[in-house]
Every structure is written in structure tokens, then in C-alpha cells.
Motif scaffolding. Structure first.
Motif, PDB file in Angstrom:
ATOM      1  N   VAL A  16       4.597 -34.340  40.773  1.00 24.03           N
ATOM      2  CA  VAL A  16       3.482 -33.561  41.296  1.00 24.03           C
ATOM      3  C   VAL A  16       3.098 -34.182  42.632  1.00 24.03           C
ATOM      4  O   VAL A  16       2.816 -35.385  42.709  1.00 24.03           O
ATOM      5  N   ALA A  17       3.095 -33.375  43.688  1.00 21.52           N
ATOM      6  CA  ALA A  17       2.889 -33.894  45.041  1.00 21.52           C
ATOM      7  C   ALA A  17       1.773 -33.121  45.737  1.00 21.52           C
ATOM      8  O   ALA A  17       1.438 -31.999  45.344  1.00 21.52           O
ATOM      9  N   PRO A  18       1.191 -33.713  46.794  1.00 22.11           N
ATOM     10  CA  PRO A  18       0.104 -33.044  47.528  1.00 22.11           C
ATOM     11  C   PRO A  18       0.618 -32.022  48.540  1.00 22.11           C
ATOM     12  O   PRO A  18       0.503 -32.195  49.750  1.00 22.11           O
ATOM     13  N   GLY A  19       1.251 -30.967  48.045  1.00 24.58           N
ATOM     14  CA  GLY A  19       1.705 -29.885  48.916  1.00 24.58           C
ATOM     15  C   GLY A  19       3.180 -29.946  49.240  1.00 24.58           C
ATOM     16  O   GLY A  19       3.797 -31.021  49.257  1.00 24.58           O
ATOM     17  N   ILE A  20       3.768 -28.779  49.483  1.00 24.74           N
ATOM     18  CA  ILE A  20       5.192 -28.694  49.815  1.00 24.74           C
ATOM     19  C   ILE A  20       5.500 -29.440  51.107  1.00 24.74           C
ATOM     20  O   ILE A  20       6.543 -30.075  51.232  1.00 24.74           O
ATOM     21  N   HIS A  21       4.598 -29.364  52.063  1.00 27.93           N
ATOM     22  CA  HIS A  21       4.829 -30.030  53.347  1.00 27.93           C
ATOM     23  C   HIS A  21       5.087 -31.531  53.134  1.00 27.93           C
ATOM     24  O   HIS A  21       5.990 -32.109  53.748  1.00 27.93           O
ATOM     25  N   LYS A  62       1.218 -20.256  48.141  1.00 26.72           N
ATOM     26  CA  LYS A  62       1.540 -18.874  48.466  1.00 26.72           C
ATOM     27  C   LYS A  62       1.219 -17.888  47.340  1.00 26.72           C
ATOM     28  O   LYS A  62       1.540 -16.702  47.461  1.00 26.72           O
ATOM     29  N   TRP A  63       0.586 -18.375  46.280  1.00 29.72           N
ATOM     30  CA  TRP A  63       0.133 -17.408  45.270  1.00 29.72           C
ATOM     31  C   TRP A  63      -1.275 -17.700  44.775  1.00 29.72           C
ATOM     32  O   TRP A  63      -1.916 -16.835  44.183  1.00 29.72           O
ATOM     33  N   LEU A  64      -1.791 -18.881  45.041  1.00 29.70           N
ATOM     34  CA  LEU A  64      -3.137 -19.198  44.591  1.00 29.70           C
ATOM     35  C   LEU A  64      -4.037 -19.558  45.761  1.00 29.70           C
ATOM     36  O   LEU A  64      -5.061 -18.916  45.979  1.00 29.70           O
ATOM     37  N   GLY A  65      -3.664 -20.578  46.519  1.00 31.60           N
ATOM     38  CA  GLY A  65      -4.478 -20.953  47.667  1.00 31.60           C
ATOM     39  C   GLY A  65      -3.962 -22.223  48.306  1.00 31.60           C
ATOM     40  O   GLY A  65      -3.657 -23.191  47.604  1.00 31.60           O
ATOM     41  N   ALA A  66      -3.861 -22.210  49.625  1.00 33.54           N
ATOM     42  CA  ALA A  66      -3.283 -23.351  50.338  1.00 33.54           C
ATOM     43  C   ALA A  66      -4.144 -24.596  50.215  1.00 33.54           C
ATOM     44  O   ALA A  66      -3.645 -25.715  50.305  1.00 33.54           O
ATOM     45  N   GLY A  67      -5.445 -24.423  50.017  1.00 34.74           N
ATOM     46  CA  GLY A  67      -6.329 -25.572  49.942  1.00 34.74           C
ATOM     47  C   GLY A  67      -6.143 -26.431  48.711  1.00 34.74           C
ATOM     48  O   GLY A  67      -6.634 -27.566  48.672  1.00 34.74           O
ATOM     49  N   MET A  68      -5.419 -25.919  47.706  1.00 30.72           N
ATOM     50  CA  MET A  68      -5.206 -26.717  46.503  1.00 30.72           C
ATOM     51  C   MET A  68      -4.292 -27.903  46.762  1.00 30.72           C
ATOM     52  O   MET A  68      -4.403 -28.944  46.110  1.00 30.72           O
ATOM     53  N   ARG A  69      -3.366 -27.789  47.700  1.00 30.35           N
ATOM     54  CA  ARG A  69      -2.439 -28.871  48.054  1.00 30.35           C
ATOM     55  C   ARG A  69      -1.755 -29.452  46.832  1.00 30.35           C
ATOM     56  O   ARG A  69      -1.804 -30.671  46.584  1.00 30.35           O
ATOM     57  N   VAL A  70      -1.140 -28.600  46.040  1.00 29.72           N
ATOM     58  CA  VAL A  70      -0.362 -29.039  44.879  1.00 29.72           C
ATOM     59  C   VAL A  70       1.035 -28.443  44.976  1.00 29.72           C
ATOM     60  O   VAL A  70       1.187 -27.247  45.237  1.00 29.72           O
ATOM     61  N   ALA A  71       2.035 -29.282  44.806  1.00 32.92           N
ATOM     62  CA  ALA A  71       3.422 -28.822  44.777  1.00 32.92           C
ATOM     63  C   ALA A  71       4.144 -29.545  43.658  1.00 32.92           C
ATOM     64  O   ALA A  71       3.782 -30.662  43.271  1.00 32.92           O
ATOM     65  N   TYR A  72       5.174 -28.881  43.141  1.00 35.06           N
ATOM     66  CA  TYR A  72       6.036 -29.466  42.116  1.00 35.06           C
ATOM     67  C   TYR A  72       7.447 -29.536  42.665  1.00 35.06           C
ATOM     68  O   TYR A  72       7.951 -28.557  43.228  1.00 35.06           O
ATOM     69  N   VAL A  73       8.077 -30.690  42.518  1.00 30.58           N
ATOM     70  CA  VAL A  73       9.462 -30.840  42.970  1.00 30.58           C
ATOM     71  C   VAL A  73      10.305 -31.306  41.795  1.00 30.58           C
ATOM     72  O   VAL A  73       9.944 -32.241  41.089  1.00 30.58           O
ATOM     73  N   PHE A 125      -8.255 -35.418  41.030  1.00 30.25           N
ATOM     74  CA  PHE A 125      -9.208 -34.337  40.775  1.00 30.25           C
ATOM     75  C   PHE A 125      -8.473 -32.995  40.736  1.00 30.25           C
ATOM     76  O   PHE A 125      -8.630 -32.208  39.789  1.00 30.25           O
ATOM     77  N   ILE A 126      -7.695 -32.721  41.784  1.00 29.57           N
ATOM     78  CA  ILE A 126      -7.012 -31.429  41.868  1.00 29.57           C
ATOM     79  C   ILE A 126      -5.959 -31.319  40.774  1.00 29.57           C
ATOM     80  O   ILE A 126      -5.808 -30.261  40.143  1.00 29.57           O
TER      81      ILE A 126
END
Length: 462
Positions: A164-169, A300-311, A336-337
Motif C-alpha cells: 500500500v503506497a501513497p499514490g501511483i506517482h 481515477k475512480w474515488l478521488g485524487a486527494g486520498m493518495r492511496v495506491a496498490y502495487v 489515517f488514510i
């Protein structure tokens, strides 16, 4: 003379007139009494009309300018800037005009359930647990839920290969630094996510553009490039490509996977938009699982401010290597997120919201096809952005894609020219148009009317 309706409001308001003027401008813009690019009267004339001191009007207009409601330009004087679609400015930034954001379904019951569930997630957590450093990649529970979520698109997803990472970027930054060594290049589509270009520039990574057609990256061009140049990895966005909306056909996925396997080149599969379609071809991770880093997120389906990505890494060992690279660049995702998102997934709210966003995207993409299909617009049935090719060379009677995009953004239309995505220094004439973010359905119609005017040769700012 217009603005006479302000007189009674100013006279009976408890606010000083200079503080009220910006509110009146915003209200008139919202209700259609003022329009974007409409010229405003000279300040001395307006002061006389409103029976106010000239200095008071100057202060009021200065405040309106600070809020982004009005602007000035040589030869035009002051004019209404505001937002073309009548939306309030949020967070004092114009980032939403260049970022691809999903539709906001604020009044949908699924979103109301999300808000209640977020409060529950925090309430039922130990506060100090969420305020401490944690092992990178999320808790074991976070990773289990993430793997279960990803299994909808990659059936072999397992928690011991997920982070679990803080965003795809952030994942892309870590992967590029880990996989592409000095002297090697990263193969990318000829039009690519601008953030990837920024990461490459920061790291000094050479991007090797691969030709695309209407179906996406061309496998034969990829193989030729990989055989002629040292390549560290292959990056691609296979579903609802940003910006062209292309989805790679199954046959091409098989060919690309075969190339990667034969030449032992890792694949970075950025599936940021893969959640939106009800069905997609199998992921590249299905064909070349031993080499593919599959990335998905919420932006791209919930909100960019969540900053959650799965790899999903190819192996547990690769997951551990990537965890080290991510830790070095981001430390960790926000506990928190993570707690809130995991609670949403556990309660089934993720599926509910995704279904609602898909339906809204379907409506918006249909509207884009109806209004701009005759101009050659490409859009996915469940996408919220469209790709609009423009005539090569002297587009639109002398206006380039960059000029048209800039004019549309001033009206609140999220348009970005192809040059922002180009990796081969030969960008086509084209625009990415986004109907996401805070636009409601009426706003979408007004935005598309502005695009139609631009394409029809009308003055955009009239």
C-alpha cells in the motif's frame, strides 16, 4: 446600466461595501447575470452608479481579483474571470484544470455512506496507533484487503506481493529509480502521463518513445526498440489510456508480454483507469506475471486527494526490494488514510461507489460522443476524459492546440494540449478534455458548448 441591483444590497448589508462587492460578483456569475470574459465598467463609473467612494470600489475589485473572480488585461480593462461553469474556486488552485479527475457524485447515497464510514473507521481506531511510524506497505490487514480488491483484475494477487503506497506517482518514482539503471532507457508510449515525464526529468532517466496507433502501443515498434537500445523497463497504461482513451486489445497484450519475457525486461503496468470499465482484457500481469509490477489506485475512480495506491510485485522478493525503494522516497503511506480506505473496502463501500462512478462516467462519455463525435472525439464508454484530434499544422484557422487549450481553461474547461503528454518532441495536434471533478451535468453541457464554439471557429471568449 447593469449593477444597479447591487445598490439595495450594499445599502442594507452589515458588511462593508468593499467586502460585499466580491460576493455580489460571485453571485451574479453563479446566477448568470455575469458571464466569463464579460467586460466590467470603469471603476469610476461604477462608483457613481453604486453611490460609493471610488476608493471603496477599488478595494472591492482588488479583493475580487485576489479570489480569482476578475482579472485585467491591456486593452480590455477589468473583466469577469470566475469559473466558466459557475463553480466556486476551491483551495485557491487551478490544478483541477490540468489534472484528470473522476466525477464527484457528492449527493449519491454511496458517498454519504462513505462519509459515515470514515468517521467510524477513525472512532474505532486507537488514535496513537495512527500517529506512529509503521512498517512500509500498510498493515497485514491493509495488504489482505488490497489483494482481495486487486484480485478482481489480477486473480493471482496475493498479500505477500502487495504494498500500500501513497499514490501511483510515488510508486512510479520508486520503480523507475529501482529498475532503470544508468545508461538504460524506459520504454513509454509516445503520449504519456505528464507526471512520468516529470519523474524522468528529476531522475535523469531517458525515455524511449514507442509509436502508438488508435489501439495503443504498437508491439512491433516496441520489440525493435528493445533490441536496439539498452532498456531497463517498459511502462504503459493499457486501459483507457491517458490521454488517447485507447485500450490495448488482448492480442497486443500477449505480444508485449512475449517480448518482455523473451528479452527479460520488467513491465510497469499503470492501470489507473482499469477500474472504470465493467470489463477489460486480462492484465499484462496475467501474461507476464514474473516480470510485471501491476499498479492500481483510487485517484481515477474515488478521488485524487486520498493518495492511496496498490502495487502487486512479481514476487515476494521483488515486493521487499520495492518496499525499500518506496521507504527511501516516501517513508510510508498515511496510517489515517489507510485505516479509512481499508474500512471502506471491508464494508463493501468501495464497490458501491465504483458502480455509481461508472454509471456517471457512462452518462458523461455519451454526452461527449453526442456533442463532439462529429469532430473525431475518442472516448471510452466508461471514461470521463476524451481525446480530440485537431487538424495538423495550422489548427482551427491559426490557433494551435496549446492556444485553444489555454483559452478553454480560462473558461473553466479542463483541456490539455497533446504537447503536455508528448515524449518524442513531435506531438500531434490534439486535446484531452476532462468532464470530471466538481462539474455537475449542467456544467458538462456548458463546457462542451465552449469546445464546440472553439472548434467551429468562433471566438472562445465572446
Amino acid at each position: 446600466m447593469p449593477f444597479t441591483h447591487w445598490i439595495a444590497r450594499i445599502r442594507h448589508s452589515s458588511l462593508p461595501a468593499y467586502q460585499l462587492i466580491p460576493e455580489l460578483i460571485a453571485e451574479d456569475l453563479q446566477q448568470g447575470r455575469l458571464a466569463p470574459r464579460q467586460r466590467l465598467p470603469p471603476l469610476r463609473d461604477l462608483a457613481v452608479t453604486l453611490q460609493l467612494n471610488y476608493t471603496t470600489v477599488v478595494r472591492g475589485f482588488a479583493s475580487a481579483r485576489e479570489r480569482g473572480l476578475i482579472a485585467s488585461r491591456p486593452g480590455m480593462g477589468s473583466y469577469v474571470r470566475g469559473s466558466f461553469i459557475g463553480l466556486p474556486l476551491r483551495a485557491g488552485t487551478g490544478a483541477e484544470m490540468t489534472m484528470n479527475m473522476p466525477p464527484e457524485i457528492e449527493d449519491h447515497p454511496a458517498m454519504q455512506a462513505l462519509q459515515q464510514s470514515a468517521a467510524e473507521a477513525i472512532t474505532h481506531s486507537t488514535l496513537h496507533d495512527l500517529m506512529r511510524y509503521q512498517d512500509f506497505g500498510g498493515t497485514a490487514h491493509d495488504r489482505e484487503l488490497a489483494a482481495h480488491w486487486l484480485a478482481q483484475w489480477v486473480p493471482e494477487a496475493k498479500a505477500d506481493r502487495v504494498l500500500v503506497a501513497p499514490g501511483i506517482h510515488a510508486v512510479l518514482l520508486a520503480l523507475m529509480s529501482m529498475l532503470v539503471k544508468p545508461g538504460q532507457s524506459l520504454c513509454v508510449e509516445s503520449l504519456v502521463y505528464p507526471g512520468l515525464k516529470a519523474i524522468a526529468a528529476q531522475l535523469g532517466t531517458q525515455l524511449l518513445p514507442i509509436t502508438m496507433d488508435e489501439h495503443g502501443l504498437v508491439p512491433e515498434e516496441l520489440e525493435a526498440a528493445c533490441k536496439s537500445t539498452p532498456v531497463g523497463a517498459i511502462y504503459l497504461c493499457p486501459n483507457i489510456h491517458n490521454p488517447t482513451t485507447a485500450t490495448l486489445p488482448m492480442r497486443r497484450r500477449e505480444q508485449i508480454a512475449d517480448i518482455a519475457l523473451r528479452l527479460s525486461i520488467p513491465i510497469i503496468e499503470d492501470d489507473a483507469y482499469g477500474m472504470l470499465p465493467a470489463a477489460t482484457p486480462p492484465a499484462l500481469a496475467d501474461y507476464a506475471g514474473a516480470l510485471t509490477y501491476y499498479i492500481s489506485g483510487l485517484s481515477k475512480w474515488l478521488g485524487a486527494g486520498m493518495r492511496v495506491a496498490y502495487v502487486l510485485a512479481p514476487t515476494h522478493a521483488a515486493q521487499q526490494r520495492l518496499a525499500g525503494a518506496l521507504r527511501a522516497t516516501t517513508v510510508m503511506a498515511s496510517p489515517f488514510i489507510n485505516a479509512v480506505v481499508s474500512h471502506w473496502l471491508e464494508q463493501g463501500h468501495g464497490r458501491e461507489v465504483l458502480a455509481a462512478v461508472r454509471a456517471e462516467c457512462g452518462w458523461r462519455s455519451a454526452l461527449m460522443r453526442e456533442r463532439l463525435g462529429a469532430y473525431g472525439l475518442r472516448v471510452h464508454p466508461q471514461g470521463f476524459h476524451g481525446w480530440l484530434p485537431l487538424p495538423e499544422g495550422d489548427a482551427n484557422g491559426g490557433s494551435s492546440a496549446t492556444q485553444i487549450a489555454g483559452a478553454l481553461r480560462e473558461l473553466g474547461v479542463a483541456a490539455v494540449a497533446a504537447s503536455a503528454f508528448s515524449t518524442d518532441r513531435q506531438p500531434p495536434e490534439g486535446l484531452r478534455l476532462c468532464l470530471g471533478g466538481g462539474l455537475n451535468r449542467d456544467d458538462c453541457g456548458r463546457a462542451l458548448r465552449a469546445v464546440e464554439r472553439a472548434l467551429g471557429g468562433a471566438e472562445v471568449f465572446e
